[in-house]
Design a protein around this motif. Structure first.
Motif, mmCIF file in Angstrom:
data_model
loop_
_atom_site.group_PDB
_atom_site.id
_atom_site.type_symbol
_atom_site.label_atom_id
_atom_site.label_comp_id
_atom_site.label_asym_id
_atom_site.label_seq_id
_atom_site.Cartn_x
_atom_site.Cartn_y
_atom_site.Cartn_z
ATOM 1 N N ASN A 100 0.845 -1.192 0.000
ATOM 2 C CA ASN A 100 0.000 0.000 0.000
ATOM 3 C C ASN A 100 0.883 1.245 0.000
ATOM 4 O O ASN A 100 1.966 1.227 0.578
ATOM 5 N N HIS A 104 -3.738 1.534 5.647
ATOM 6 C CA HIS A 104 -5.167 1.816 5.705
ATOM 7 C C HIS A 104 -5.490 2.482 7.028
ATOM 8 O O HIS A 104 -4.949 2.124 8.069
ATOM 9 N N ASP A 105 -6.378 3.459 6.982
ATOM 10 C CA ASP A 105 -6.805 4.166 8.200
ATOM 11 C C ASP A 105 -5.616 4.688 9.000
ATOM 12 O O ASP A 105 -5.593 4.620 10.228
ATOM 13 N N TYR A 190 -12.183 1.437 5.547
ATOM 14 C CA TYR A 190 -11.700 1.929 4.252
ATOM 15 C C TYR A 190 -12.303 1.177 3.067
ATOM 16 O O TYR A 190 -12.281 1.665 1.947
#
Length: 200
Positions: A100, A104-105, A190
């Motif tokens: 990524n 995420h978050d 997400y």
């Protein structure tokens, strides 16, 4: 013939089918795989490594998102970089699978981006699964010449055979003609599952 090297995987979630597939060839070649999840485990696993061994880095959230504060995340990143630098000083190679562009978050986004950049700077090989990854990265810079594209593996044959639609609906108690939505994986914010529920 040289001995198969040790591969320390961090973080290694042994129930993750992606990691199992990715490491299957190394296991076939009789490399020793050491799974680590915490920084303490990583530190202990790295200490005996030297030339011919590999640290395979995956996600950064264990380092940057587990601490509750930006200060705690900074300390965690600093500790991680000291471990990586010490291992590389002994000849350990760093392979980073870039999953990524940021966690995420991400609540400690600045430290997340910092660790990504530090990994990019130190990695001997950066594994990406999409040819567009370089253009998607905006919070750090990927070096030229060390990026290797290897697409995400197929999960065909990894999971048990699929149950046909009618049997699956019967098992879940959903009528054959009822509207149904399937969401795979964890119910993370997400992924927008709650937005989908609200829209429906």
């Amino acid at each position: 013939m040289t001995r198969p090297g040790t591969i320390v995987v961090f973080p290694a979630y042994d129930d993750n089918p992606f990691l199992r597939l990715l490491l299957s060839v190394a296991k076939e070649r009789e490399s020793r795989i050491v799974s680590t999840v915490t920084l303490d485990e990583l530190e202990a696993a790295l200490k005996p490594l030297g030339a011919g061994d590999v640290l395979h880095w995956n996600w950064v959230a264990q380092v940057t998102q587990k601490p509750r504060t930006p200060w705690g995340a900074k300390r965690s990143v600093d500790r991680t970089l000291r471990m990586i630098d010490a291992a590389k000083g002994r000849g350990v190679r760093l392979v980073w699978t870039l999953h990524n562009t940021l966690s995420h978050d991400a609540r400690n986004a600045a430290q997340d981006a910092r660790l990504h950049q530090e990994l990019a700077d130190r990695a001997d090989v950066i594994h990406v699964m999409n040819r567009a990854t370089e253009s998607a990265v905006t919070d750090f810079t990927l070096p030229e010449g060390r990026i290797r594209y290897l697409p995400h593996p197929s999960y065909v044959g990894v999971y048990p055979p699929a149950v046909d639609r009618d049997r699956a609906r019967a098992r879940l108690g959903v009528a054959a003609d009822a509207f149904a939505v399937l969401a795979l994986g964890h119910m993370k914010r997400y992924k927008g599952v709650l937005d989908l529920v609200d829209a429906a």
